[in-house]
Scaffold this motif. Structure first.
Motif, mmCIF file in Angstrom:
data_model
loop_
_atom_site.group_PDB
_atom_site.id
_atom_site.type_symbol
_atom_site.label_atom_id
_atom_site.label_comp_id
_atom_site.label_asym_id
_atom_site.label_seq_id
_atom_site.Cartn_x
_atom_site.Cartn_y
_atom_site.Cartn_z
ATOM 1 N N GLU A 39 -99.271 -93.061 -18.814
ATOM 2 C CA GLU A 39 -100.263 -94.004 -18.315
ATOM 3 C C GLU A 39 -100.307 -95.296 -19.119
ATOM 4 O OE1 GLU A 39 -100.773 -90.563 -16.276
ATOM 5 O OE2 GLU A 39 -100.983 -90.650 -18.428
ATOM 6 N N ARG A 40 -99.474 -95.421 -20.127
ATOM 7 C CA ARG A 40 -99.469 -96.624 -20.956
ATOM 8 C C ARG A 40 -98.876 -97.820 -20.224
ATOM 9 N NH1 ARG A 40 -95.706 -94.649 -25.158
ATOM 10 N NH2 ARG A 40 -94.961 -93.653 -23.301
ATOM 11 N N GLY A 41 -98.249 -97.577 -19.103
ATOM 12 C CA GLY A 41 -97.649 -98.685 -18.367
ATOM 13 C C GLY A 41 -96.295 -99.099 -18.933
ATOM 14 N N GLN A 42 -95.627 -98.174 -19.633
ATOM 15 C CA GLN A 42 -94.332 -98.490 -20.233
ATOM 16 C C GLN A 42 -93.281 -97.498 -19.744
ATOM 17 O OE1 GLN A 42 -94.786 -98.559 -24.464
ATOM 18 N NE2 GLN A 42 -96.417 -100.039 -24.410
ATOM 19 N N GLU A 43 -93.212 -97.285 -18.468
ATOM 20 C CA GLU A 43 -92.293 -96.291 -17.922
ATOM 21 C C GLU A 43 -90.831 -96.655 -18.156
ATOM 22 O OE1 GLU A 43 -94.867 -97.571 -16.223
ATOM 23 O OE2 GLU A 43 -96.164 -95.825 -16.010
ATOM 24 N N ASP A 44 -90.551 -97.918 -18.509
ATOM 25 C CA ASP A 44 -89.167 -98.329 -18.712
ATOM 26 C C ASP A 44 -88.631 -97.900 -20.077
ATOM 27 O OD1 ASP A 44 -91.063 -100.105 -19.790
ATOM 28 O OD2 ASP A 44 -89.567 -101.709 -19.923
ATOM 29 N N LEU A 45 -89.481 -97.363 -20.956
ATOM 30 C CA LEU A 45 -89.032 -96.952 -22.280
ATOM 31 C C LEU A 45 -88.324 -95.611 -22.197
ATOM 32 C CD1 LEU A 45 -92.199 -97.781 -24.371
ATOM 33 C CD2 LEU A 45 -90.104 -99.109 -24.187
ATOM 34 N N PRO A 46 -87.294 -95.413 -23.036
ATOM 35 C CA PRO A 46 -86.676 -94.090 -23.095
ATOM 36 C C PRO A 46 -87.724 -93.071 -23.548
ATOM 37 C CG PRO A 46 -85.328 -95.730 -24.222
ATOM 38 C CD PRO A 46 -86.639 -96.393 -23.872
ATOM 39 N N PRO A 47 -87.733 -91.871 -22.969
ATOM 40 C CA PRO A 47 -88.831 -90.942 -23.199
ATOM 41 C C PRO A 47 -89.007 -90.492 -24.644
ATOM 42 C CG PRO A 47 -87.087 -89.906 -21.919
ATOM 43 C CD PRO A 47 -86.759 -91.362 -22.031
ATOM 44 N N LEU A 48 -87.962 -90.354 -25.423
ATOM 45 C CA LEU A 48 -88.115 -89.852 -26.787
ATOM 46 C C LEU A 48 -88.402 -90.942 -27.799
ATOM 47 C CD1 LEU A 48 -85.515 -86.966 -26.956
ATOM 48 C CD2 LEU A 48 -87.987 -86.812 -26.883
ATOM 49 N N ASP A 49 -88.569 -92.192 -27.374
ATOM 50 C CA ASP A 49 -88.883 -93.257 -28.319
ATOM 51 C C ASP A 49 -90.261 -93.090 -28.939
ATOM 52 O OD1 ASP A 49 -86.468 -94.477 -28.205
ATOM 53 O OD2 ASP A 49 -87.094 -96.123 -26.915
ATOM 54 N N ASP A 50 -91.135 -92.309 -28.316
ATOM 55 C CA ASP A 50 -92.452 -92.063 -28.892
ATOM 56 C C ASP A 50 -92.362 -91.299 -30.207
ATOM 57 O OD1 ASP A 50 -94.046 -93.356 -27.035
ATOM 58 O OD2 ASP A 50 -94.145 -91.617 -25.728
ATOM 59 N N CYS A 51 -91.370 -90.422 -30.363
ATOM 60 C CA CYS A 51 -91.260 -89.618 -31.588
ATOM 61 C C CYS A 51 -90.987 -90.481 -32.816
ATOM 62 C CB CYS A 51 -90.196 -88.544 -31.427
ATOM 63 S SG CYS A 51 -90.721 -87.183 -30.366
ATOM 64 N N PRO A 52 -89.943 -91.338 -32.830
ATOM 65 C CA PRO A 52 -89.739 -92.155 -34.024
ATOM 66 C C PRO A 52 -90.877 -93.142 -34.271
ATOM 67 C CG PRO A 52 -87.998 -92.577 -32.408
ATOM 68 C CD PRO A 52 -88.845 -91.478 -31.876
ATOM 69 N N THR A 53 -91.453 -93.689 -33.226
ATOM 70 C CA THR A 53 -92.574 -94.619 -33.398
ATOM 71 C C THR A 53 -93.757 -93.909 -34.041
ATOM 72 O OG1 THR A 53 -91.865 -95.861 -31.454
ATOM 73 C CG2 THR A 53 -94.130 -96.183 -32.186
ATOM 74 N N THR A 54 -94.068 -92.713 -33.553
ATOM 75 C CA THR A 54 -95.167 -91.944 -34.123
ATOM 76 C C THR A 54 -94.890 -91.595 -35.575
ATOM 77 O OG1 THR A 54 -95.676 -91.056 -31.937
ATOM 78 C CG2 THR A 54 -96.560 -89.857 -33.825
ATOM 79 N N MET A 55 -93.644 -91.264 -35.893
ATOM 80 C CA MET A 55 -93.293 -90.945 -37.277
ATOM 81 C C MET A 55 -93.446 -92.177 -38.169
ATOM 82 S SD MET A 55 -92.550 -88.285 -38.867
ATOM 83 C CE MET A 55 -92.803 -88.354 -40.609
ATOM 84 N N HIS A 56 -93.043 -93.356 -37.683
ATOM 85 C CA HIS A 56 -93.219 -94.591 -38.459
ATOM 86 C C HIS A 56 -94.699 -94.858 -38.731
ATOM 87 C CE1 HIS A 56 -89.033 -95.484 -38.235
ATOM 88 N NE2 HIS A 56 -89.036 -95.784 -36.947
ATOM 89 N N ILE A 57 -95.528 -94.619 -37.737
ATOM 90 C CA ILE A 57 -96.970 -94.816 -37.918
ATOM 91 C C ILE A 57 -97.492 -93.869 -38.995
ATOM 92 C CG2 ILE A 57 -99.228 -94.535 -36.804
ATOM 93 C CD1 ILE A 57 -97.832 -95.506 -34.179
ATOM 94 N N ALA A 58 -97.105 -92.598 -38.915
ATOM 95 C CA ALA A 58 -97.567 -91.614 -39.904
ATOM 96 C C ALA A 58 -97.081 -91.979 -41.311
ATOM 97 C CB ALA A 58 -97.088 -90.215 -39.519
ATOM 98 N N GLN A 59 -95.832 -92.397 -41.431
ATOM 99 C CA GLN A 59 -95.310 -92.772 -42.752
ATOM 100 C C GLN A 59 -96.062 -93.970 -43.317
ATOM 101 O OE1 GLN A 59 -91.224 -93.220 -41.548
ATOM 102 N NE2 GLN A 59 -90.660 -91.203 -42.333
ATOM 103 N N SER A 60 -96.341 -94.950 -42.492
ATOM 104 C CA SER A 60 -97.080 -96.128 -42.955
ATOM 105 C C SER A 60 -98.495 -95.752 -43.378
ATOM 106 C CB SER A 60 -97.139 -97.192 -41.858
ATOM 107 O OG SER A 60 -95.846 -97.686 -41.595
#
Length: 181
Positions: A39-60
């Protein structure tokens, strides 16, 4: 800033954002919500890109020395809290697993996985309630008006007596061989 949208390709962006916020003990970061569903409105993103992004957020967030914001990872259809439910979404399940990993490896962040009903697009109120009034649960599934949480409970003494282990060597085996369902 009350809200930030991050570019997946730039892991340093989270660190820069946290620096811009000028966080202090008097001005703490209360929490971060990762909305990891379509529902984020970003259907054009590859589906597993959420995992590295979430990990970067957690590391920061983990690098913040004087802050301990709560990290909420919101998925949709990543868990199957009952046998009556349809199968899970593998990408959302991967994010749910990442939330558990972050909870174990970075306990300071109090990472909470909140899985919403894939059939209910009108559950923003449930999500808000889980975030605004947190409790000790870290794995939460919301299905309609029901809330599920995984936890270990002690076995009843009656059931414990049902298994006896022989004192001599023994072999474990299957009574019937078949396929995994």
């Amino acid at each position: 800033k009350d809200e930030a949208v991050l570019a997946i390709q730039d892991p340093g962006q989270v660190d820069r954002l946290l620096t811009e916020l000028q966080l202090t003990a008097d001005r703490p970061l209360r929490g971060v919500v990762v909305l990891a569903h379509d529902e984020r409105g970003q259907e054009d993103l590859p589906p597993l890109d959420d995992c590295p992004t979430t990990m970067h957020i957690a590391q920061s967030l983990g690098r913040l020395n004087d802050q301990a914001p709560r990290l909420h990872i919101d998925t949709r259809g990543g868990q199957q809290p009952s046998d009556q439910e349809a199968s899970r979404d593998p990408v959302q399940t991967a994010l749910w697993g990442l939330a558990r990993f972050i909870a174990a490896e970075m306990p300071r962040l109090n990472c909470t996985g909140i899985d919403l009903d894939p059939q209910d697009a009108e559950d923003a109120g449930s999500l808000f309630g889980e975030i605004w009034v947190p409790d000790h649960e870290t794995d939460i599934d919301v299905r309609g008006s029901k809330r599920y949480s995984s936890r270990l409970v002690p076995r009843s003494k009656e059931r414990q007596r049902g298994l006896t282990v022989p004192r001599q060597p023994y072999r474990l085996g299957l009574k019937k061989y078949g396929l995994l369902d």
